[in-house]
Write a protein that holds these residues in place. Structure first.
Motif, short mmCIF file in Angstrom:
data_model
loop_
_atom_site.label_atom_id
_atom_site.label_comp_id
_atom_site.label_asym_id
_atom_site.label_seq_id
_atom_site.Cartn_x
_atom_site.Cartn_y
_atom_site.Cartn_z
N LEU A 127 -9.51 -17.51 -5.89
CA LEU A 127 -10.57 -18.35 -5.32
C LEU A 127 -10.08 -19.78 -5.15
O LEU A 127 -10.25 -20.41 -4.10
N ASP A 141 -15.98 -31.68 7.95
CA ASP A 141 -15.19 -31.44 9.14
C ASP A 141 -16.07 -31.43 10.37
O ASP A 141 -15.72 -31.98 11.41
N LEU A 190 -17.26 -23.30 -4.48
CA LEU A 190 -18.00 -22.96 -3.26
C LEU A 190 -18.67 -24.19 -2.68
O LEU A 190 -18.70 -24.38 -1.46
N ILE A 237 -16.12 -25.98 -0.81
CA ILE A 237 -15.83 -25.36 0.49
C ILE A 237 -16.86 -25.78 1.53
O ILE A 237 -16.53 -26.21 2.64
N ILE A 238 -18.12 -25.71 1.13
CA ILE A 238 -19.19 -26.10 2.07
C ILE A 238 -19.08 -27.57 2.42
O ILE A 238 -19.22 -27.98 3.57
N VAL A 262 -5.83 -26.84 5.39
CA VAL A 262 -6.03 -26.66 6.83
C VAL A 262 -6.84 -27.80 7.38
O VAL A 262 -6.58 -28.32 8.47
N ILE A 263 -7.85 -28.23 6.62
CA ILE A 263 -8.67 -29.34 7.11
C ILE A 263 -7.84 -30.60 7.21
O ILE A 263 -7.94 -31.35 8.18
N LEU A 307 -7.98 -23.96 2.32
CA LEU A 307 -8.98 -24.52 3.22
C LEU A 307 -8.85 -26.02 3.31
O LEU A 307 -8.85 -26.60 4.41
N ALA A 360 -7.68 -20.04 -2.28
CA ALA A 360 -8.33 -20.02 -0.98
C ALA A 360 -8.95 -21.38 -0.67
O ALA A 360 -8.81 -21.91 0.44
N LEU A 376 -16.45 -28.03 4.93
CA LEU A 376 -16.86 -27.56 6.26
C LEU A 376 -17.80 -28.56 6.92
O LEU A 376 -17.65 -28.90 8.09
#
Lengths: 79, 232, 119, 618
Positions: B70, B226, B216, B219-220, B80-81, B77, B73, B223
């Motif tokens: 986790l 971004d 999590l 992650i949000i 990548v951002i 992320l 990942a 996102l």
């Protein structure tokens, strides 16, 4: 109980097919959210409350949220 | 053409699956590794929720690995951002309507509370670190969607996440330190059914809850960030 | 008909798997493909849980006294699926962010149009 | 000195050298020299001993065994001495460059691991030291960066391939004999079939042949030797590739007994004939390729490949005389080839990295000691009497002629003819002819370079006049292998069909030299004319145009060059291209479309299911 399970499975398959066929990605996302939700219910019927809880919180809420954000960022309609 | 080939192939696979699942009995008792866990789990770990006992105690090491997947990942992320440097054009954020805003603010602490409850009672009732963490993260998702503009501080989420991971590993290493195995339950098992029981299972589930929740949420957060900062 | 009622859950699980595979195979839109993955995942979870089910069984939680240990469903697939779901969402988020980046770079999500993606 | 202590000294010394370099550069250089001096002394004190020592009993459930015997002793001593000379040579050479700590560390590590290889008594420790050697060699070859990286890459790719082949051979030997200790393998290998032995031999020959640069496996050597820093080139050429020779001797004479080896297989198709043929090709082709080179170090590198062919001939022939010739040639080659690399290195050092033969010349006036060393080295390389190369080549020729191998003898002699040509080209282009203007301010080589050069030159001459010294040790090792030793004395060898006595030759040559000297003394005094003091049709010609050392062998070169394409190199390039094309072809199916990938999986599944439904296989 089996009748309920059968109806839920039918509904789930129907919404999965809907998710596959919608051109509007937002609709597809909502359909996949419904698939997850129904799967969570089935988990509950299968005596797996832990998994049902995780699936409801993640499959129905978080994944949908992520998809909504992503679709909003990219194109809404499938070419 | 592609559709046709796919349908033919999938039909074939479906036939094969149909043939094989008709061999698997549904709902019949059989030889299960789970029987041992069900019969001995309460005595051995002191947790009434056998799933929690399996996740944390019997398969604790796997869980540590899964938590690190986790983490990987989430790290990918973030990488990548960070890959593409964008110009910072702050588009004004459209506020939500008053009803949504108020509703979100009302629901947020309630969901958070439920999440915490699920985490803490993981060893007694259905629930635990993974589910509770997800619920906590969904509370933050609600905040992000409903109350636009409110953000969790990145350092806080990262700190909590690191704390969770560190706690997990420290609890594991403590077992080694006192001369037993990794992730050895060094606390007394207590009476099954009490809140304070089941050795280190609640502690580890708390660590997992912290980690999953903050991961999590992070992650949000990534996102949303971004999305918000990209020019429309 | 007996088979259908007997294997309701299996049928549901495998329908989800087949539909997910169909989406991945046929659809050109990257976001749709990711949705397909998510449906595919759900099908697999459902199958694993269904395998561990015991007829007339109870959840593997000793929430009240007097529960029969022999009538409990298998906790091992549940534990597996539990962690798999959480990892699945993280991987899904990674896929989604990659899709967003691809869109930002190429201006399209159509897989057949992204020629440069061929490595 | 005990073997474990010896290894501890060299390995610990190399690490200590690296650490000390962080404190003081000068102390580091001295320590490096001291470590190798101690190693040399330690090895020398083991003279004539044959013993084994257990280094460690339970490493991966295998014992690690060390052993010393005369044959390992001569290799170990050569390694230590040449390594010592190279490290002394580095004193000034390396100072101009960066990362000197690293250089010294790697240099000592390579030397230590080579000592470890020759002292190891089982295949596991052999392999461990072998890998340490390979990888530190790679780092040293790539030391100069840029082109050296490509050369190092070429080296390490081939080296790793060789190591893997050797690993396969080791595992096969282990499953066959149940042990990895050399003695145990020898004992248990008696029952092995001839086909199995050939298989094992070919596997190991590939591994050792890559290190030893036998003809089709030599492609890494010329770039690696020319790109490596010069002190390391001399180690590389002088001893490192001879570790392959060591492996050959160990395998043929130490493990598979030589009687078995000679009688292996059918008349034509056996590994011995294959090895002899490859040895002949290795002499012939690289000698003439060396003739075409204009880069001094590359010329020497090709020469190394060619000389390795002589050793292979000597070792593979399988008589005690040929083995003496091969081993002695190893010893001699280590001396004169490292000497020659040092000579070229000294020139390169003073001219700031010029290795192009066409732009040098006339350096005899500026670097007389270097010239003398180079001349002696070249004499040794050719095999002029009174230098050491003469004896070993004589032994090899004698074997070939006496045992009726006219073709091989002819090839060996032809190789020597080519050796004379390129050696003369080397010495002439660097030291003779006109001195270019830009080199008029050149200094002689620094002392740290002169010392090892003088030492090695003396060694070349001493062992040329007294070949009995090394031959005595070689005899001891041949007795160890259970062979009939040669009849030798201090001055030479006595065989039934011919005798070589350096005393007689030396007397004759000295007398002849005196006569010649008197003859010239009695003749007219020669006069020295200025370069420009000649008739140029009234047109003044600039001095630099009189550069006689450009395109020296032009007619010969244009005659033979078309036949001397480096076919092996081209073959490997073609192979690499072919593999890349196939890879590109396969990559076509990876379209970057996730649907296609899933399609492949589903297709495979569908085929499996179809097979099951149709034929009920499972």
């Amino acid at each position: 109980m089996e009748i309920i399970a059968g109806i839920l499975v039918l509904l789930m398959i129907a919404s999965a097919i809907a998710a596959a066929s919608f051109q509007d990605l937002m609709n597809a996302v909502i359909a996949s959210c419904i698939v997850s939700l129904l799967a969570a219910l089935l988990f509950y019927l299968l005596q797996a409350p832990d998994v049902a809880m995780a699936e409801a919180a993640i499959g129905a809420a978080l994944v949908t949220g992520i998809f909504v954000i992503a679709v909003k960022r990219t194109k809404r309609f499938e070419e | 053409m592609r559709k046709l080939i796919s349908i033919i192939l999938l039909g074939m696979v479906a036939t094969g699956l149909f043939m094989s699942i008709s061999q698997i009995p549904f709902g019949e008792p059989g030889e299960r590794i789970g029987d041992h866990f069900i019969n001995q789990g309460v005595n051995e770990t002191g947790a009434t929720n056998i799933v929690a006992a399996v996740v944390v105690s019997y398969r604790g090491f796997d869980t540590l690995g899964e938590v690190s997947v986790l983490f990987t990942a989430a790290m990918g992320l973030g990488a990548v951002i960070g890959l593409v440097r964008r110009k910072k054009t702050h588009t004004p954020i459209e506020p939500a309507s008053l009803i949504v805003y108020t509703g979100c603010r009302f629901l947020f602490p309630v969901i958070l509370l439920v999440g915490t409850y699920i985490v803490i009672h993981g060893h007694l009732t259905p629930g635990g670190g993974f589910q509770g963490g997800a619920v906590i993260a969904s509370a933050f998702l609600l905040m992000y969607l409903g109350c636009r503009g409110k953000r969790i501080r990145e350092n806080l989420s990262r700190g909590l996440e690191s704390l969770g991971g560190l706690l997990f590993i420290l609890l594991g290493v403590t077992g080694l330190v006192i001369g037993r195995d990794f992730l050895f339950s060094f606390l007394p098992e207590g009476e099954a059914g009490n809140l304070i029981s089941a050795g280190i299972i609640p502690l580890i589930y708390m660590a997992v809850g912290l980690k999953v929740g903050s991961e999590l949420t992070g992650i949000i957060d990534h996102l949303i960030e971004d999305t918000d900062e990209l020019p429309e | 008909m007996n088979f259908l009622s007997e294997y309701t859950y299996y049928i549901g699980a495998f329908s989800l798997i087949i539909i997910g595979l169909y989406i991945i195979l046929v659809k050109k839109n990257l976001m749709k493909v990711i949705i397909g993955f998510s449906i595919f995942d759900t099908g697999i979870y459902l199958f694993l849980i269904a395998v561990g089910y015991l007829r007339e069984g109870t959840a593997p939680v000793f929430s009240k006294p007097g529960l029969d240990a022999g009538k409990m469903v298998d906790p091992v697939p549940q534990a597996l699926v539990l962690t798999a779901i959480v990892i699945g969402v993280a991987v899904l988020a990674l896929a989604v962010i990659l899709a967003i980046k691809i869109y930002a770079h190429y201006g399209t999500l159509n897989l057949r149009k992204i020629k440069e993606q061929r490595w | 000195m005990k073997l474990e202590i010896l290894l501890a000294v060299v390995f610990g010394g190399s690490l200590l050298t690296y650490l000390l370099g962080k404190i003081s550069k000068r102390a580091r250089d001295i320590l490096a020299i001291l470590v190798l001096l101690a190693a040399t002394a330690g090895i020398a004190s083991l003279y004539g001993r044959s013993s084994t020592a257990i280094l460690c009993t339970g490493f991966l459930d295998f014992p690690l065994v060390l052993r010393i015997h005369p044959f390992a002793w001569i290799f170990a001593l050569t390694i230590a001495v040449v390594g010592l000379c190279a490290v002394i040579f580095s004193w000034h050479y390396i100072r101009k460059k960066g990362r000197t700590d690293f250089f010294y560390f790697m240099m000592l590590l390579v030397i230590s691991s080579m000592i470890g290889i020759v002292l190891s008594g089982d295949f596991l420790s052999f392999y461990i030291f072998w890998e340490i050697m390979s990888w530190s060699t790679f780092l040293l070859i790539s030391y100069n960066r840029e082109e050296a990286i490509a050369a190092g890459m070429k080296y390490i790719v081939m080296s790793v391939a060789g190591s893997l082949v050797m690993l396969v051979g080791m595992i096969s030997l282990y499953t066959q004999t149940g042990t990895l200790v050399f003695e145990g393998i020898t004992r248990n290998l008696n029952s092995a079939s001839s086909g199995y032995l050939q298989f094992i031999l070919i596997l190991f020959f590939v591994a050792f042949g890559i290190k030893n640069a036998i003809w089709p496996l030599h492609v890494w050597l010329p770039p690696a030797h020319s790109e490596a820093p010069s002190p390391f080139s001399s180690v590389l050429s002088g001893i490192l590739i001879k570790i392959g020779t060591f492996g050959f001797i160990l395998l043929i004479y130490g493990i598979v007994q030589v009687q078995v080896f000679v009688n292996l297989g059918h008349a034509l198709f056996n590994v011995r004939n294959l090895l002899l043929l490859l040895g002949a090709v290795t002499i012939l082709l690289p000698t003439f390729i060396a003739l075409l080179q204009d880069d001094a170090k590359r010329l020497l590198a090709w020469s190394t490949v060619a000389q390795a062919g002589y050793m292979i001939l000597g070792i593979a022939y399988g008589t005690s005389e040929s083995l003496s010739g091969g081993t002695l040639h190893f010893f001699n080659h280590a001396l004169f080839k490292s000497l020659l690399f040092m000579v070229v290195g000294a020139v390169e050092f003073r001219t700031n990295g010029v290795r192009d033969l066409n732009s040098l010349g006339g350096l005899i006036k500026k670097m007389p000691v270097t010239f003398a060393a180079g001349l002696i080295g070249v004499c040794g390389l050719i095999g002029v009497p009174l230098t050491n190369g003469f004896v070993s080549k004589w032994l090899i020729y004698h074997t070939l002629i006496v045992n009726h191998s006219p073709f091989l003898a002819f090839v060996a002699l032809l190789g020597t003819w080519g050796t004379i040509l390129y050696s003369y080209k080397l010495i002439h282009h660097i030291f003779l002819g006109q001195l270019p203007r830009k080199y008029e301010q050149l200094n002689a080589a620094p002392v740290s370079m002169k010392v090892p050069m003088i030492f090695l030159s003396l060694a070349v001459v001493v062992f040329g006049v007294l070949p009995g010294l090394p031959l005595h040790v070689i005899n001891l090792s041949e007795i160890g292998f259970g062979m009939e030793p040669l009849a030798i004395n201090m001055w030479g060898v006595v065989t039934g069909s011919g005798t070589i006595q350096m005393l007689n030759i030396a007397t004759a040559l000295t007398l002849g030299g005196i006569v010649l000297w008197l003859f010239f003394r009695m003749g007219r005094k020669n006069t020295r004319a200025d370069q420009l003091d000649n008739y140029a049709a009234g047109a003044p010609v600039p001095a630099d145009r009189y550069q006689y050392s450009v395109k020296f062998y032009d007619p010969l070169t244009s005659m033979i060059a078309p036949y001397l394409k480096d076919t092996a190199d081209n073959f490997y390039s073609a192979l690499a291209r072919g593999i890349r094309n196939v890879g590109n072809g396969i990559r076509r199916i990876y379209t970057g479309d996730v649907g296609n990938y899933v399609m492949y999986i589903i297709l495979f599944l569908a085929i499996l299911i179809f097979i099951q439904l149709y034929w009920k296989v499972w």
